[in-house]
Enzyme design. Structure first.
Site, PDB file in Angstrom:
ATOM      1  CB  CYS A  16      -0.921   0.005   1.212  1.00 54.12           C
ATOM      2  SG  CYS A  16      -0.075   0.209   2.798  1.00 54.12           S
ATOM      3  CG  HIS A  44       3.583  -6.676   9.740  1.00 55.09           C
ATOM      4  ND1 HIS A  44       4.198  -6.534  10.963  1.00 55.09           N
ATOM      5  CD2 HIS A  44       2.519  -5.823   9.754  1.00 55.09           C
ATOM      6  CE1 HIS A  44       3.551  -5.635  11.686  1.00 55.09           C
ATOM      7  NE2 HIS A  44       2.535  -5.185  10.970  1.00 55.09           N
ATOM      8  CB  CYS A  99      -0.421   5.646   6.501  1.00 51.39           C
ATOM      9  SG  CYS A  99      -1.752   5.651   5.283  1.00 51.39           S
ATOM     10  CG  HIS A 127      -2.512  -3.354  14.891  1.00 48.35           C
ATOM     11  ND1 HIS A 127      -2.147  -2.155  14.292  1.00 48.35           N
ATOM     12  CD2 HIS A 127      -2.354  -4.309  13.940  1.00 48.35           C
ATOM     13  CE1 HIS A 127      -1.795  -2.379  13.037  1.00 48.35           C
ATOM     14  NE2 HIS A 127      -1.908  -3.675  12.801  1.00 48.35           N
ATOM     15  CD  GLU A 129      -4.351   2.044  11.917  1.00 51.30           C
ATOM     16  OE1 GLU A 129      -5.447   2.619  11.778  1.00 51.30           O
ATOM     17  OE2 GLU A 129      -3.924   1.184  11.105  1.00 51.30           O
ATOM     18  CB  CYS A 192      -7.148   1.963   4.651  1.00 50.66           C
ATOM     19  SG  CYS A 192      -6.019   2.290   3.270  1.00 50.66           S
ATOM     20  CG  ASN A 222      -3.732  -6.650   5.431  1.00 49.16           C
ATOM     21  OD1 ASN A 222      -3.369  -7.220   4.419  1.00 49.16           O
ATOM     22  ND2 ASN A 222      -2.880  -6.005   6.215  1.00 49.16           N
ATOM     23  CB  SER A 265       2.937  -5.931   4.860  1.00 48.63           C
ATOM     24  OG  SER A 265       2.464  -4.911   5.701  1.00 48.63           O
TER      25      SER A 265
END
Length: 315
Positions: A16, A44, A99, A127, A129, A192, A222, A265
């Site tokens: 991304c 990752h 980001c 996590h 984030e 996102c 994800n 990732s």
């Protein structure tokens, strides 16, 4: 010889933009001769981390591991305001790779707290984030699976946001649940758009093939969601981290068309390597000897499709 005549790669794949920009920033800093570190793993992906290490870019878990005057890259997940301030006070050259989408989330959270909302944050506890977002809303109620939702208290004014990589369906379901929990409910959709498009492209791919190989970290949320979505479409899925994880040709028996997709990732080079491995392991007499060329052609087709979509304003 096997049965795989064609390997297709999902339309929009590879890193991304947030991950790509953070990696590029780290590489540019190191290329200038500056000692460069990333605060946590910038991606990752073991292969990419190894490449960065070879370029002199080391991942650290704490700012105390970074010498004064060195550069520290904040990864796409972002960090708390306290961590950012501490990095600057230590005399480090801070390269903010947060980001842009996550930066918007952080600003929105700060506004909601200032406006007096009780904030519910859909996300995976611990996590990176989510940890960073909580720096802007320390009292936010973090929930993940539906079993957590009943503990959300009733409040007069409530706001809902989400970790950017959470699946859209879960966010929508939680929003509906919260209608009965608040007199005023403000919903800010922070899923996102890249995550949404990746999931759409994966389900489109799954409908056209006999089996899908999902490439990404085993603990990546994800990537797991992509695997789940393939199953919802009604097709089998295999989740791997590397092409070397594919050892058993029998999983491809009777599969003529195989799809390959990856998490945010996962670099496009890994997808090409997996496509090549599928052809080598289970290709037909006609495709197996051409494994490298066919895998490269599959990546080229994706790149050309993405270019056409961008030119037409469809991406």
């Amino acid at each position: 010889m096997g049965s795989v005549a064609e390997v297709r790669i999902a339309r929009r794949t590879g890193f991304c933009y947030g991950v790509r920009e953070a990696i590029d920033a780290a590489r540019l800093s190191a290329a200038d001769g500056t000692p460069t570190h990333t605060l946590g793993q910038v991606v990752h992906n073991e292969g990419v981390i190894a490449q960065l290490r070879d370029q002199g870019i080391r991942s650290v878990h704490d700012l105390d591991e970074v010498e004064q005057g060195a550069a520290v890259v904040i990864r796409a997940h972002g960090v708390t305001p306290e961590v950012m301030a501490r990095a600057e006070s230590k005399g480090l050259h801070v390269i903010d790779g947060t980001c842009s989408w996550v930066t918007q989330e952080q600003k929105e959270l700060a506004r909601l707290v200032e406006d007096g909302y009780t904030v519910v944050l859909l996300g995976t506890p611990n996590h990176p984030e989510v940890v960073g977002l909580l720096g802007f809303a320390p009292d936010a109620i973090v929930v993940d699976e539906e079993a957590d939702w009943e503990r959300i208290p009733r409040r007069k004014r409530m706001a809902l946001l989400t970790q950017s990589t959470q699946p859209p369906w879960k966010f929508e379901r939680l929003a509906a649940f919260l209608v009965s929990r608040a007199h005023e409910l403000k919903i800010v959709n922070t899923v996102c758009p890249v995550t949404i498009r990746r999931q759409e492209d994966t389900t489109d791919l799954a409908r056209d093939v006999d089996l899908v190989v999902v490439v990404g970290g085993r603990n990546s949320a994800n990537t797991k969601e992509l695997t789940r979505l393939v199953g919802i479409v009604g097709k089998p899925a295999i989740q791997v981290e590397h092409e070397r994880d594919l050892q058993d040709p029998t999983v491809f028996e009777g599969r003529q068309r195989v799809g390959v997709t990856g998490g945010t990732s996962t670099p496009i080079e890994d997808l090409e390597a997996v496509a090549r491995r599928i052809y080598e392991l289970a290709g037909t007499p006609g495709t197996q000897p051409e494994a490298s060329r066919l895998a490269h052609d599959a990546v080229t087709a994706v790149a050309e499709s993405a270019y056409r979509s961008t030119s037409l304003g469809l991406a």
